[in-house]
Design a protein around this motif. Structure first.
Motif, PDB file in Angstrom:
ATOM      1  N   VAL A   1       0.842  -1.213   0.000  1.00 14.54           N
ATOM      2  CA  VAL A   1       0.000   0.000   0.000  1.00 14.54           C
ATOM      3  C   VAL A   1       0.870   1.253   0.000  1.00 14.54           C
ATOM      4  CG1 VAL A   1      -1.818   1.273   1.189  1.00 14.54           C
ATOM      5  CG2 VAL A   1      -1.810  -1.233   1.272  1.00 14.54           C
ATOM      6  N   GLY A   2       1.734   1.378   1.033  1.00  9.92           N
ATOM      7  CA  GLY A   2       2.606   2.539   1.103  1.00  9.92           C
ATOM      8  C   GLY A   2       1.973   3.724   1.820  1.00  9.92           C
ATOM      9  N   PHE A   3       2.556   4.916   1.597  1.00  8.63           N
ATOM     10  CA  PHE A   3       2.214   6.100   2.400  1.00  8.63           C
ATOM     11  C   PHE A   3       0.822   6.667   2.099  1.00  8.63           C
ATOM     12  CE2 PHE A   3       2.603   9.900  -0.402  1.00  8.63           C
ATOM     13  CZ  PHE A   3       2.952   9.252  -1.580  1.00  8.63           C
ATOM     14  N   GLU A   4       0.187   6.196   1.019  1.00  5.74           N
ATOM     15  CA  GLU A   4      -1.161   6.688   0.721  1.00  5.74           C
ATOM     16  C   GLU A   4      -2.242   5.834   1.389  1.00  5.74           C
ATOM     17  OE1 GLU A   4      -0.979   8.861  -3.527  1.00  5.74           O
ATOM     18  OE2 GLU A   4      -0.329   6.776  -3.609  1.00  5.74           O
ATOM     19  N   ALA A   5      -1.846   5.062   2.411  1.00  4.51           N
ATOM     20  CA  ALA A   5      -2.771   4.136   3.076  1.00  4.51           C
ATOM     21  C   ALA A   5      -3.972   4.856   3.665  1.00  4.51           C
ATOM     22  CB  ALA A   5      -2.034   3.395   4.187  1.00  4.51           C
ATOM     23  N   ARG A   6      -5.114   4.200   3.564  1.00  5.65           N
ATOM     24  CA  ARG A   6      -6.315   4.647   4.284  1.00  5.65           C
ATOM     25  C   ARG A   6      -6.309   4.011   5.665  1.00  5.65           C
ATOM     26  NH1 ARG A   6     -10.317   6.918   1.110  1.00  5.65           N
ATOM     27  NH2 ARG A   6      -9.393   7.526  -0.870  1.00  5.65           N
ATOM     28  N   GLY A   7      -7.077   4.607   6.569  1.00  7.97           N
ATOM     29  CA  GLY A   7      -7.238   4.008   7.883  1.00  7.97           C
ATOM     30  C   GLY A   7      -8.124   2.772   7.792  1.00  7.97           C
TER      31      GLY A   7
ATOM     32  N   ASP B   1     -12.191   4.870   9.831  1.00  7.24           N
ATOM     33  CA  ASP B   1     -11.122   5.759   9.359  1.00  7.24           C
ATOM     34  C   ASP B   1     -10.756   5.512   7.897  1.00  7.24           C
ATOM     35  OD1 ASP B   1     -10.880   7.006  11.809  1.00  7.24           O
ATOM     36  OD2 ASP B   1      -9.399   5.561  12.554  1.00  7.24           O
ATOM     37  N   ALA B   2     -11.439   4.559   7.250  1.00  3.98           N
ATOM     38  CA  ALA B   2     -11.085   4.209   5.870  1.00  3.98           C
ATOM     39  C   ALA B   2     -11.395   5.335   4.890  1.00  3.98           C
ATOM     40  CB  ALA B   2     -11.810   2.928   5.447  1.00  3.98           C
ATOM     41  N   SER B   3     -12.167   6.339   5.334  1.00  5.69           N
ATOM     42  CA  SER B   3     -12.516   7.431   4.421  1.00  5.69           C
ATOM     43  C   SER B   3     -11.364   8.418   4.247  1.00  5.69           C
ATOM     44  CB  SER B   3     -13.746   8.171   4.944  1.00  5.69           C
ATOM     45  OG  SER B   3     -13.473   8.641   6.244  1.00  5.69           O
ATOM     46  N   HIS B   4     -10.326   8.343   5.081  1.00  3.80           N
ATOM     47  CA  HIS B   4      -9.233   9.302   4.914  1.00  3.80           C
ATOM     48  C   HIS B   4      -7.860   8.637   4.997  1.00  3.80           C
ATOM     49  CE1 HIS B   4     -10.182   9.394   9.292  1.00  3.80           C
ATOM     50  NE2 HIS B   4      -8.881   9.280   9.371  1.00  3.80           N
ATOM     51  N   GLU B   5      -6.849   9.402   4.532  1.00  2.00           N
ATOM     52  CA  GLU B   5      -5.485   8.898   4.497  1.00  2.00           C
ATOM     53  C   GLU B   5      -4.904   8.844   5.908  1.00  2.00           C
ATOM     54  OE1 GLU B   5      -3.621  10.284   0.600  1.00  2.00           O
ATOM     55  OE2 GLU B   5      -2.022  10.701   2.037  1.00  2.00           O
ATOM     56  N   ALA B   6      -4.229   7.759   6.219  1.00  2.00           N
ATOM     57  CA  ALA B   6      -3.587   7.585   7.527  1.00  2.00           C
ATOM     58  C   ALA B   6      -2.304   6.796   7.257  1.00  2.00           C
ATOM     59  CB  ALA B   6      -4.523   6.846   8.475  1.00  2.00           C
ATOM     60  N   PRO B   7      -1.212   7.502   6.894  1.00  2.00           N
ATOM     61  CA  PRO B   7      -0.052   6.848   6.268  1.00  2.00           C
ATOM     62  C   PRO B   7       0.654   5.767   7.075  1.00  2.00           C
ATOM     63  CG  PRO B   7       0.353   9.224   6.610  1.00  2.00           C
ATOM     64  CD  PRO B   7      -1.075   8.970   6.961  1.00  2.00           C
ATOM     65  N   ALA B   8       0.549   5.789   8.415  1.00  2.00           N
ATOM     66  CA  ALA B   8       1.261   4.769   9.206  1.00  2.00           C
ATOM     67  C   ALA B   8       0.407   3.530   9.458  1.00  2.00           C
ATOM     68  CB  ALA B   8       1.715   5.366  10.543  1.00  2.00           C
TER      69      ALA B   8
END
Ligand SMILES: NC(=O)c1ccc[n+]([C@@H]2O[C@H](COP(=O)([O-])OP(=O)(O)OC[C@H]3O[C@@H](n4cnc5c(N)ncnc54)[C@H](O)[C@@H]3O)[C@@H](O)[C@H]2O)c1
Length: 208
Positions: free
Chosen positions: A73-79, A83-90
């Motif tokens: 996935v990498g740094f553009e991961a969703r939560g 939280d899946a509606s927004h980016e959560a990079p870690a």
């Protein structure tokens, strides 16, 4: 084995895991078409928009952990979950450290960057993530990351394809398109199409 991300990289990792003999290959994503593509060649799937993959992995395996995991996935991961509606990079890296058994291994082909002007906060803008590395240390996990050394595997994988040991084109749903169709192909890929578009400028792929 858990693979986060059912894009072309995650799907190829799943085929690789099957080839190497993983007992169960579980692929996670929030894109239902891509999860269906992973199921089409024998993977189990988890929908991360339904929540943390850990619970769904437990339902499949009977235990909430895997021997090894891949971040495709990498740094553009969703939560996960709501939280899946927004980016959560870690998200993916922290999740993989949580679900991988002590002594296990994490493969991280997913891209992490040194700078991301569109990052969600000041830390993300310079590629800093809030990682629970102490957990990875405590579990003695191994991490492998960076640009994939494709030439290292090229010959063996070519032989596996030529001798029908793997059907990678079918698994990634390889779809040849003309150069004129490239803008449409990029747009559809950006929207999460469950396809790997292959540019076919001179009609060299006969099936196209
Ligand atoms: N290391 C290398 O040499 C190398 C080579 C090619 C690509 N890459 C990188 O690999 C990654 C995957 O490439 P791709 O072409 O398959 O990308 P992609 O964007 O098509 O696929 C990523 C998938 O991850 C899903 N996703 C988002 N958040 C998730 C989460 N929390 N859990 C599970 N899935 C989640 C998305 O819905 C998407 O389907 C990218 O970061 C890409 O830059 C690395």
């Amino acid at each position: 084995m858990y693979i986060a991300g059912a894009g072309p990289v995650g799907i190829a990792a799943a085929v690789g895991a099957q080839l190497l003999g993983a007992a169960a290959v579980i692929v996670g994503d929030l894109n239902e078409d891509r999860l269906a593509q992973a199921r089409s060649f024998g993977c189990e799937t988890v929908d991360v928009s339904q929540g943390d993959p850990k619970e769904q992995i437990e339902q499949i395996l009977g235990v909430p952990e895997v021997d090894s995991a891949v971040d495709a996935v990498g740094f553009e991961a969703r939560g996960h979950g709501t939280d899946a509606s927004h980016e959560a990079p870690a998200t993916v890296l922290n999740s993989l450290m949580d679900i991988t058994a002590a002594g296990g291994a994490l493969g991280i082909p997913g891209l992490y960057v040194t700078g991301d002007p569109g990052g969600i906060d000041e830390a993300a803008k310079v590629g800093s993530l809030s990682l629970r590395l102490g957990l990875g240390w405590a579990k003695s996990l191994s991490f492998t990351t960076g640009q994939c050394p494709v030439m290292k595997y090229n010959r063996q994988l070519m032989m596996a394809i030529l001798h029908d040991k793997v059907q990678i084109a079918k698994a990634v749903n390889a779809t040849p398109i003309s150069l004129g169709d490239a803008p449409r192909g990029y747009a559809e890929f950006d929207q999460g199409a469950a396809k790997k578009y292959v540019l076919n400028p001179n009609g060299y792929i006969k099936a196209a």
